[in-house]
Design a protein around this motif. Structure first.
Motif, PDB file in Angstrom:
ATOM      1  N   GLY A  78       0.787  -1.236   0.000  1.00  0.00           N
ATOM      2  CA  GLY A  78       0.000   0.000   0.000  1.00  0.00           C
ATOM      3  C   GLY A  78       0.816   1.283   0.000  1.00  0.00           C
ATOM      4  O   GLY A  78       0.263   2.372   0.089  1.00  0.00           O
ATOM      5  N   TYR A  79       2.134   1.171  -0.064  1.00  0.00           N
ATOM      6  CA  TYR A  79       2.962   2.385  -0.166  1.00  0.00           C
ATOM      7  C   TYR A  79       3.307   2.602  -1.624  1.00  0.00           C
ATOM      8  O   TYR A  79       4.031   1.793  -2.202  1.00  0.00           O
ATOM      9  CB  TYR A  79       4.264   2.253   0.635  1.00  0.00           C
ATOM     10  N   ILE A  80       2.796   3.665  -2.196  1.00  0.00           N
ATOM     11  CA  ILE A  80       3.078   3.914  -3.608  1.00  0.00           C
ATOM     12  C   ILE A  80       3.266   5.417  -3.831  1.00  0.00           C
ATOM     13  O   ILE A  80       2.488   6.233  -3.336  1.00  0.00           O
ATOM     14  CB  ILE A  80       1.959   3.330  -4.512  1.00  0.00           C
ATOM     15  N   HIS A  81       4.327   5.749  -4.515  1.00  0.00           N
ATOM     16  CA  HIS A  81       4.582   7.165  -4.772  1.00  0.00           C
ATOM     17  C   HIS A  81       3.512   7.698  -5.730  1.00  0.00           C
ATOM     18  O   HIS A  81       3.209   7.065  -6.740  1.00  0.00           O
ATOM     19  CB  HIS A  81       5.969   7.331  -5.393  1.00  0.00           C
ATOM     20  N   PRO A  82       2.919   8.863  -5.404  1.00  0.00           N
ATOM     21  CA  PRO A  82       1.822   9.387  -6.229  1.00  0.00           C
ATOM     22  C   PRO A  82       2.181   9.562  -7.713  1.00  0.00           C
ATOM     23  O   PRO A  82       1.319   9.414  -8.578  1.00  0.00           O
ATOM     24  CB  PRO A  82       1.483  10.739  -5.594  1.00  0.00           C
ATOM     25  N   PHE A  83       3.460   9.833  -7.992  1.00  0.00           N
ATOM     26  CA  PHE A  83       3.873  10.005  -9.390  1.00  0.00           C
ATOM     27  C   PHE A  83       3.637   8.716 -10.182  1.00  0.00           C
ATOM     28  O   PHE A  83       3.084   8.741 -11.285  1.00  0.00           O
ATOM     29  CB  PHE A  83       5.354  10.396  -9.445  1.00  0.00           C
ATOM     30  N   PHE A  84       4.038   7.585  -9.585  1.00  0.00           N
ATOM     31  CA  PHE A  84       3.874   6.306 -10.280  1.00  0.00           C
ATOM     32  C   PHE A  84       2.404   5.894 -10.343  1.00  0.00           C
ATOM     33  O   PHE A  84       1.967   5.298 -11.317  1.00  0.00           O
ATOM     34  CB  PHE A  84       4.718   5.211  -9.610  1.00  0.00           C
ATOM     35  N   ARG A  85       1.651   6.225  -9.280  1.00  0.00           N
ATOM     36  CA  ARG A  85       0.228   5.921  -9.298  1.00  0.00           C
ATOM     37  C   ARG A  85      -0.428   6.682 -10.463  1.00  0.00           C
ATOM     38  O   ARG A  85      -1.205   6.115 -11.236  1.00  0.00           O
ATOM     39  CB  ARG A  85      -0.432   6.314  -7.984  1.00  0.00           C
ATOM     40  N   GLY A  86      -0.069   7.942 -10.607  1.00  0.00           N
ATOM     41  CA  GLY A  86      -0.618   8.771 -11.692  1.00  0.00           C
ATOM     42  C   GLY A  86      -0.292   8.192 -13.056  1.00  0.00           C
ATOM     43  O   GLY A  86      -1.166   8.058 -13.917  1.00  0.00           O
ATOM     44  N   GLN A  87       0.960   7.806 -13.240  1.00  0.00           N
ATOM     45  CA  GLN A  87       1.375   7.244 -14.533  1.00  0.00           C
ATOM     46  C   GLN A  87       0.626   5.942 -14.821  1.00  0.00           C
ATOM     47  O   GLN A  87       0.164   5.708 -15.938  1.00  0.00           O
ATOM     48  CB  GLN A  87       2.881   6.986 -14.523  1.00  0.00           C
TER      49      GLN A  87
ATOM     50  N   GLY B 166      19.315  12.612 -14.668  1.00  0.00           N
ATOM     51  CA  GLY B 166      18.370  12.816 -13.566  1.00  0.00           C
ATOM     52  C   GLY B 166      16.913  12.763 -14.003  1.00  0.00           C
ATOM     53  O   GLY B 166      16.008  12.917 -13.185  1.00  0.00           O
ATOM     54  N   GLY B 167      16.696  12.545 -15.288  1.00  0.00           N
ATOM     55  CA  GLY B 167      15.338  12.593 -15.849  1.00  0.00           C
ATOM     56  C   GLY B 167      14.326  11.713 -15.132  1.00  0.00           C
ATOM     57  O   GLY B 167      13.170  12.103 -14.978  1.00  0.00           O
ATOM     58  N   ALA B 168      14.772  10.553 -14.665  1.00  0.00           N
ATOM     59  CA  ALA B 168      13.840   9.627 -14.024  1.00  0.00           C
ATOM     60  C   ALA B 168      13.293  10.179 -12.711  1.00  0.00           C
ATOM     61  O   ALA B 168      12.285   9.704 -12.200  1.00  0.00           O
ATOM     62  CB  ALA B 168      14.516   8.274 -13.775  1.00  0.00           C
ATOM     63  N   LEU B 169      13.958  11.187 -12.155  1.00  0.00           N
ATOM     64  CA  LEU B 169      13.510  11.745 -10.871  1.00  0.00           C
ATOM     65  C   LEU B 169      12.671  13.012 -11.031  1.00  0.00           C
ATOM     66  O   LEU B 169      12.176  13.566 -10.049  1.00  0.00           O
ATOM     67  CB  LEU B 169      14.715  12.047  -9.973  1.00  0.00           C
ATOM     68  N   LEU B 170      12.511  13.454 -12.266  1.00  0.00           N
ATOM     69  CA  LEU B 170      11.843  14.740 -12.503  1.00  0.00           C
ATOM     70  C   LEU B 170      10.447  14.792 -11.883  1.00  0.00           C
ATOM     71  O   LEU B 170      10.070  15.795 -11.286  1.00  0.00           O
ATOM     72  CB  LEU B 170      11.787  15.022 -14.016  1.00  0.00           C
ATOM     73  N   GLY B 171       9.696  13.702 -12.017  1.00  0.00           N
ATOM     74  CA  GLY B 171       8.342  13.683 -11.464  1.00  0.00           C
ATOM     75  C   GLY B 171       8.304  13.302  -9.994  1.00  0.00           C
ATOM     76  O   GLY B 171       7.266  13.386  -9.353  1.00  0.00           O
ATOM     77  N   ILE B 172       9.429  12.857  -9.458  1.00  0.00           N
ATOM     78  CA  ILE B 172       9.445  12.346  -8.086  1.00  0.00           C
ATOM     79  C   ILE B 172      10.006  13.388  -7.122  1.00  0.00           C
ATOM     80  O   ILE B 172       9.387  13.741  -6.136  1.00  0.00           O
ATOM     81  CB  ILE B 172      10.254  11.034  -8.016  1.00  0.00           C
ATOM     82  N   GLU B 173      11.204  13.893  -7.435  1.00  0.00           N
ATOM     83  CA  GLU B 173      11.831  14.961  -6.646  1.00  0.00           C
ATOM     84  C   GLU B 173      12.440  15.938  -7.648  1.00  0.00           C
ATOM     85  O   GLU B 173      13.624  15.856  -7.974  1.00  0.00           O
ATOM     86  CB  GLU B 173      12.936  14.386  -5.735  1.00  0.00           C
ATOM     87  N   GLY B 174      11.604  16.834  -8.152  1.00  0.00           N
ATOM     88  CA  GLY B 174      12.008  17.741  -9.233  1.00  0.00           C
ATOM     89  C   GLY B 174      13.317  18.484  -8.954  1.00  0.00           C
ATOM     90  O   GLY B 174      14.176  18.582  -9.827  1.00  0.00           O
ATOM     91  N   ASP B 175      13.466  18.986  -7.725  1.00  0.00           N
ATOM     92  CA  ASP B 175      14.666  19.759  -7.396  1.00  0.00           C
ATOM     93  C   ASP B 175      15.922  18.910  -7.465  1.00  0.00           C
ATOM     94  O   ASP B 175      16.981  19.372  -7.888  1.00  0.00           O
ATOM     95  CB  ASP B 175      14.553  20.365  -5.984  1.00  0.00           C
ATOM     96  N   MET B 176      15.778  17.649  -7.044  1.00  0.00           N
ATOM     97  CA  MET B 176      16.936  16.743  -7.112  1.00  0.00           C
ATOM     98  C   MET B 176      17.331  16.496  -8.561  1.00  0.00           C
ATOM     99  O   MET B 176      18.517  16.462  -8.895  1.00  0.00           O
ATOM    100  CB  MET B 176      16.591  15.403  -6.461  1.00  0.00           C
ATOM    101  N   ALA B 177      16.328  16.319  -9.413  1.00  0.00           N
ATOM    102  CA  ALA B 177      16.602  16.086 -10.827  1.00  0.00           C
ATOM    103  C   ALA B 177      17.367  17.269 -11.426  1.00  0.00           C
ATOM    104  O   ALA B 177      18.358  17.092 -12.140  1.00  0.00           O
ATOM    105  CB  ALA B 177      15.301  15.847 -11.585  1.00  0.00           C
ATOM    106  N   LEU B 178      16.940  18.485 -11.075  1.00  0.00           N
ATOM    107  CA  LEU B 178      17.626  19.675 -11.595  1.00  0.00           C
ATOM    108  C   LEU B 178      19.065  19.735 -11.068  1.00  0.00           C
ATOM    109  O   LEU B 178      19.995  20.092 -11.805  1.00  0.00           O
ATOM    110  CB  LEU B 178      16.872  20.955 -11.216  1.00  0.00           C
TER     111      LEU B 178
END
Lengths: 161, 293
Positions: free
Chosen positions: A103-112, B195-207
């Protein structure tokens, strides 16, 4: 502090049983992964060697609930340099897969995943996009992939996310 | 030479210059692309959530190609990686193949081992060859100084790609750029991830991950950075202004897809190579080549 009562000694086997997790117990903690990691270079909360130690020690809850498991950029530098062929990128995938089941899922991956289960692709195609493509001399792109929708429905993806 | 062109999700919408240049260059070199409209997402974005579902999506794409007896040519390195990985796993693991095929049967598809998958850069290097390309060059790009960004999934993990490159010291893209006459400028930490894979996860880290490369490349006063993956390009081109604003720096570094560079050397009109769609305008570079309209 690690409280031994919190440890789940089967966690490493659980990871090993997951796709790509098989080599987890081969790690001898040399730290080549951490030294090679471009994410660790930016943010010390992401430390591959430490993540492996946490798995091997059985710190199941702490690992699965953490934010750091979502931070692997999948650059695979550690995979190439690891002397034990642990294939850490695959281990990180295995961890994320287990976290999702819990049940732990990052919202970014859930959205995709939601977009893909609806359209069969990311970057939703509108009429406007295909008109623009036509002007550029490029062929149209299919908007919805019914076959992919069906595959994902059969796999009950909506219940997983 | 014939391939099914696998565009993935990002290129048809956000990398049309890459697609245009690739198609025009391919045509000039006698490569025929079939457009299989049934190619969907490659499966990469689902891998973090559920590896089996990701594999299933990839397997379906491979089945689509196999049905038409096609080889696959990819443009996105992430698509290359996930399709190649799926092909390997399913070829070597009969039980897994049977399981996946049971699901694919429900939509009338079957995965069969033996699909060939290659990134366009590799098609150029291995199947077309430097000598053939050299003989087609019309404009020597000797006035240009270019740096290369390989990105991760074109090279790594090496075992996935049967060690076709030395991932710690690669040379295919250097050789492909050099054949145009352009000078390749090496720089510090060339092999780092965008860093592209992190853009949607931690945008600042990706930059933060993309910044050092922009620093290292611009320190050498090159004319452009050359990429072969849409995500790398999104990091270095689409996000360049954001990085400039965040850190109070100024790069103004054009980012070109390799087929755009080759296209110029082959004497193809810059509009057909999508130069007007580049976000960091490569005008100075085109002026140098006396190609400004």
């Amino acid at each position: 502090m690690i409280d031994s009562k919190e440890l789940d000694h089967n966690f490493k086997y659980e990871v090993a049983a997951e796709t790509g997790g098989i080599n987890i117990t081969k790690c001898f903690a040399c730290g080549t992964c951490t030294a090679s990691c471009p994410v660790r270079e930016i943010d010390e909360t992401y430390n591959p060697r430490k993540i492996i130690r946490m798995i091997l020690l059985g710190m199941r809850d702490r690992v699965l609930k953490s934010d750091f498991i979502w931070l692997c950029s999948t650059c695979c530098t550690c995979d190439d340099r690891c002397p034990q062929n642990v294939e850490l990128t695959k281990i990180m995938m295995a961890l994320k897969n287990i976290a999702v089941k819990e049940g732990y899922i990052h919202p970014f991956f859930r959205g995709q995943a939601r977009i893909i289960s609806t359209f069969g692709r990311l970057n939703i195609i509108e009429d406007f996009d295909n008109k623009k493509r036509e002007k550029l001399g490029l062929p149209p792109i299919k908007k919805i992939f019914e076959e992919v929708k069906k595959l994902l429905k059969n796999m009950r993806i909506k219940e997983k996310i | 030479m014939k391939y099914a062109l696998f565009l993935g999700c990002t290129i048809p919408i956000r990398g049309q210059n890459y697609e245009m240049a690739t198609r025009t260059v391919a045509k000039t070199l006698g490569i025929h692309f079939d457009n299989l409209e049934d190619f969907s997402c490659c499966g990469f974005p689902i891998r973090s959530i559920n590896s089996e579902i990701s594999l299933l999506i990839a397997a379906r794409n491979l089945a689509v190609a196999a049905d038409r007896d096609e080889k696959i040519c990819t443009l996105c390195s992430a698509c290359t990686s996930v399709l190649t990985g799926a092909n390997k796993e399913l070829t070597s693991n009969r039980k897994l193949r049977e399981k996946i095929n049971k699901e694919l049967a429900k939509i009338g598809r079957t995965y069969k081992p033996g699909v060939e998958i290659k990134h366009f850069a590799r098609v150029l290097y291995e199947d077309i060859g430097l000598n053939f390309i050299k003989n087609k060059i019309k404009n020597d790009l000797g006035k240009l100084r270019l740096s290369i960004h390989y990105g991760c999934h074109y090279l790594r993990p090496s075992s996935l790609y049967d060690y076709f490159e030395d991932a710690e010291n690669p040379s295919t893209i250097e050789e492909l750029v050099s054949v145009t006459g352009a000078e390749v400028i090496d720089y510090k930490n060339k092999l780092d991830c965008c860093g592209g894979a992190l853009l949607g996860i931690e945008g600042d880290m990706a930059l933060s991950m993309a910044k050092p490369k922009l620093d290292n490349v611009t320190a050498n006063k090159v004319d452009a950075l050359v990429t072969i993956c849409p995500f790398c390009s999104i990091m270095y081109e689409d996000n360049q202004k954001k990085i400039e604003a965040k850190y109070g720096v100024n790069y103004n570094l054009p980012v070109l897809y390799y087929p755009q560079v080759l296209g110029l050397a082959l004497g193809i009109n810059q509009e057909k190579l999508g130069f007007h769609m580049n976000k960091i305008k490569p005008d100075a570079l085109l002026e140098k080549l006396e190609l400004v309209k």
